[in-house]
Design a protein around this motif. Structure first.
Motif, PDB file in Angstrom:
ATOM      1  N   CYS A 185       0.831  -1.214   0.000  1.00 12.12           N
ATOM      2  CA  CYS A 185       0.000   0.000   0.000  1.00 12.12           C
ATOM      3  C   CYS A 185       0.864   1.263   0.000  1.00 12.12           C
ATOM      4  N   ILE A 186       0.523   2.221  -0.851  1.00 14.71           N
ATOM      5  CA  ILE A 186       1.256   3.497  -0.852  1.00 14.71           C
ATOM      6  C   ILE A 186       0.415   4.606  -0.207  1.00 14.71           C
ATOM      7  N   GLN A 187      -0.661   4.218   0.458  1.00  8.33           N
ATOM      8  CA  GLN A 187      -1.472   5.124   1.272  1.00  8.33           C
ATOM      9  C   GLN A 187      -2.057   6.303   0.490  1.00  8.33           C
ATOM     10  N   CYS A 188      -2.624   5.965  -0.632  1.00 10.02           N
ATOM     11  CA  CYS A 188      -3.257   6.994  -1.456  1.00 10.02           C
ATOM     12  C   CYS A 188      -4.662   7.309  -0.954  1.00 10.02           C
ATOM     13  N   SER A 189      -5.247   6.397  -0.186  1.00 13.01           N
ATOM     14  CA  SER A 189      -6.574   6.523   0.435  1.00 13.01           C
ATOM     15  C   SER A 189      -7.750   6.413  -0.541  1.00 13.01           C
ATOM     16  N   ARG A 190      -7.495   6.020  -1.779  1.00  9.34           N
ATOM     17  CA  ARG A 190      -8.602   5.874  -2.736  1.00  9.34           C
ATOM     18  C   ARG A 190      -9.645   4.868  -2.226  1.00  9.34           C
ATOM     19  N   CYS A 191      -9.165   3.709  -1.742  1.00  9.77           N
ATOM     20  CA  CYS A 191     -10.097   2.659  -1.328  1.00  9.77           C
ATOM     21  C   CYS A 191     -10.926   3.107  -0.124  1.00  9.77           C
ATOM     22  N   PHE A 242      -7.058   3.975   7.717  1.00  7.59           N
ATOM     23  CA  PHE A 242      -5.635   3.916   8.060  1.00  7.59           C
ATOM     24  C   PHE A 242      -5.523   3.755   9.568  1.00  7.59           C
ATOM     25  N   CYS A 246      -7.192   0.686  -6.822  1.00  2.00           N
ATOM     26  CA  CYS A 246      -5.897   0.636  -6.117  1.00  2.00           C
ATOM     27  C   CYS A 246      -4.785   0.753  -7.168  1.00  2.00           C
ATOM     28  N   PRO A 247      -3.936   1.771  -7.073  1.00  2.00           N
ATOM     29  CA  PRO A 247      -2.945   1.970  -8.144  1.00  2.00           C
ATOM     30  C   PRO A 247      -1.799   0.966  -8.101  1.00  2.00           C
ATOM     31  N   VAL A 248      -1.676   0.256  -6.958  1.00  2.00           N
ATOM     32  CA  VAL A 248      -0.632  -0.758  -6.821  1.00  2.00           C
ATOM     33  C   VAL A 248      -1.317  -2.089  -6.527  1.00  2.00           C
ATOM     34  N   ALA A 268      -1.896  -3.687  -3.795  1.00  2.56           N
ATOM     35  CA  ALA A 268      -2.251  -3.917  -2.392  1.00  2.56           C
ATOM     36  C   ALA A 268      -3.601  -4.603  -2.268  1.00  2.56           C
ATOM     37  N   LEU A 269      -4.528  -4.299  -3.178  1.00  4.43           N
ATOM     38  CA  LEU A 269      -5.848  -4.929  -3.147  1.00  4.43           C
ATOM     39  C   LEU A 269      -6.026  -5.733  -4.430  1.00  4.43           C
TER      40      LEU A 269
END
Ligand code: SF4
Ligand code: SF4
Ligand code: FES
Length: 533
Positions: free
Chosen positions: A147-153, A168, A197-199, A201-202
């Motif tokens: 997770c890069i903590q973008c908070s989209r999800c 978070f 999720c841009p990476v 993580a999900l």
């Protein structure tokens, strides 16, 4: 409207447009993680930093509205250095597990590292080790350390489904994404967090480790799960090494993701539509022509037999047809032409209404083309045909697309069945009706044929062929044309869906002037329902 100069190019945009949106609208990309078209602006990833003349320091493009006369540089040395620094920061803790990560091939971290990173890290301390492959919901797995903590999800669950399952936890360098204690990510739209999720993580349980994304053949089409008609992309496997038992290349549907259409579904789809391709979501397919059901039969012989039955019944005014509201308009048009060519039939359209509409996308009406069916065939309910059959007035019943299923409608009572001379079933799946049919003609299912459907608002949209048809199945319009030819009815010399669409456009008012190109990728503005043929 304010005029802004971005990298030397002047553009005019609506007041309130941000620098990021302005750049995207004219086709130039500013890298970004936390901004998403369907969510509020968080401004926390700092990947979209740009230089604005006269501003004392770099600004974030996703949050800063353009002002008249603003001059923006997205490729200056200062901007490039800031992006490289951000990439170095993101990669401090992110594991380099791309070879086993399902996001590889469409990962924004990977892409931006190549485009904007330095390729080196000065970090020598051990990376944070967080939990891997955490089961957080019916369909979603979480790899916390990616997770890069973008908070989209989190914003999706707070703002769109309003269910708030994700948050978070901890602070600063120990900050991590997680599920609220005692909760599960089990809302009806949970798969969207995977799309956004841009990476990696999900990830979606049903797609994890199924195939690499670069092996997918992606086809833009429309979900046929309900009358909303959400825009989707169907990814079909293309690995030649995987052979099915049928000896064909493995071209099964591997995943369905949302395709953004502001006028229909925005950037989202429901889980039901996303997973509609899964085994178990659909009944067993019909492979080959049968006459009677259970007895293999040569395709041409089955067509001959069915045509004879339909023709004899039509001559006595005793032909009835029950059509599925899921069939494409081209199919329905061809079946209507067949009936007209045979001298007439009583037409009815099935009703597939279950439960209630939800407040987001899902519609209770599961007839993806119920509006198109009403335009072409009116709104006679299936029960009218079954009542007629009960009175012994139906010599041949042509059932198109769906089973006559007790869950949705009046069951085909054995006493009523005994009073119908013959049933011809043209559909894709094994069902009770198919099993009691006199002749069975397999037709293509969703994702196997080109055509158009009309959503509940009257928007005409294209469904596209994403994979090869199953077994001997053929598009419904083609089967109708073959039956017409065999029965000596007016011949419908169609070999391509576009020809059917042309004929349809010439006869059915809301389709007037349309062709496949005019309908395009996003469909037409809604035509008025009930505009009629
Ligand atoms: S899990 Fe993905 S979408 Fe959610 S905050 Fe982390 S990187 Fe963003
Ligand atoms: S809301 Fe309806 S059309 Fe949209 S994805 Fe879900 S089932 Fe498909
Ligand atoms: S996209 Fe602008 S700060 Fe994240």
């Amino acid at each position: 409207m304010p005029k802004v100069v971005i990298d030397g190019k002047e553009i005019e945009v609506a007041a309130g447009t941000t620098i990021l949106q302005a750049a995207l609208s004219e086709g130039s990309e500013i890298p970004h993680y936390c901004w998403h078209e369907g969510l509020s602006v968080a401004g926390n990833c700092r990947m979209c930093l740009v230089e604005v003349e006269k501003a004392p320091k770099l600004v974030i493009g996703c949050y800063t509205p353009v002002a008249d006369g603003m001059v923006v540089h997205t490729q200056s040395e200062k901007v490039k250095q800031a992006r490289a620094a951000m990439m170095e920061f993101f990669l401090i803790n992110h594991p380099l597990d791309c070879p086993i990560c399902d996001q590889a091939g469409e990962c924004k971290l990977q892409d931006y590292a190549v485009e904007h990173g330095t390729g080196v890290s000065r970090y020598t301390e051990p990376k944070l080790a967080l939990n891997k492959a955490v089961d957080i919901g019916r369909h979603v797995m979480l790899d916390q350390e990616r997770c890069i903590q973008c908070s989209r999800c989190i914003r999706f669950c707070d703002e769109i489904t309003k269910t708030g399952e994700l948050a978070f936890f901890q602070r600063g360098e120990r900050s991590q994404i997680g599920i609220v204690p005692g909760r599960r990510l089990d809302n009806a739209y949970s798969g969207n967090v995977v799309d956004l999720c841009p990476v990696g993580a999900l990830t979606l349980k049903e797609f994890r480790f199924q195939t690499r994304v670069w092996y997918l053949k992606n086809t833009p089409t429309v979900c046929a799960g309900c009358s909303r008609g959400c825009n989707v992309v169907v990814g079909v496997g293309q690995q030649q090494t995987l052979m099915t038992t049928r000896g064909q290349m493995d071209d099964r549907v591997k995943r369905i993701v949302a395709r953004s259409n502001e006028a229909v579904n925005g950037p989202w789809i429901c889980d039901e539509g996303r997973l509609s391709y899964q085994p178990g979501a659909a009944a067993k397919r019909l492979d080959a022509a049968e006459s009677p059901a259970g007895t293999a039969c040569d395709w041409d012989a089955a067509i001959e037999k069915a045509a004879g039955l339909l023709k004899a019944a039509a001559a006595k005014g005793a032909l009835a047809i029950v059509a599925s509201p899921r069939l494409t308009t081209e199919d329905l048009f061809a079946w209507r032409k067949l009936a007209q060519g045979l001298g007439g039939a009583t037409f009815a359209v099935r009703r597939l209404v279950r439960g209630e509409d939800d407040r987001l996308l899902l519609r209770a009406d599961k007839g993806a083309n119920a509006t198109g069916a009403e335009w072409l065939l009116g709104d006679t309910a299936e029960s009218a045909v079954l009542d007629k059959a009960a009175r012994g007035e139906v010599q041949a019943l042509l059932v198109l697309g769906d089973n006559l299923d007790p869950a949705d409608t009046l069951a085909l009572d054995p006493g009523v069945r005994a009073r119908i001379g013959a049933i011809v079933f043209a559909g894709a799946f094994v069902s009770g009706t198919a099993e009691s049919a006199t002749v069975l003609l397999p037709t293509t299912a969703w994702a196997e044929e080109d055509g158009t459907i009309v959503n509940f608002e009257g928007r005409i949209q294209r469904v596209r062929r994403a994979r090869t048809p199953w077994g001997e199945s053929r598009p419904g319009w083609k089967v109708a044309a073959e039956l017409a030819q065999a029965a000596g009815a007016a011949i419908l010399p169609w070999t391509r869906f576009e020809q059917v669409l042309d004929a349809l456009a010439a006869e059915v008012a809301p389709y007037a002037g349309l062709d496949a190109d005019a309908i395009g990728l996003l469909g037409t503005a809604p035509a008025s329902a009930g505009a009629g043929a």
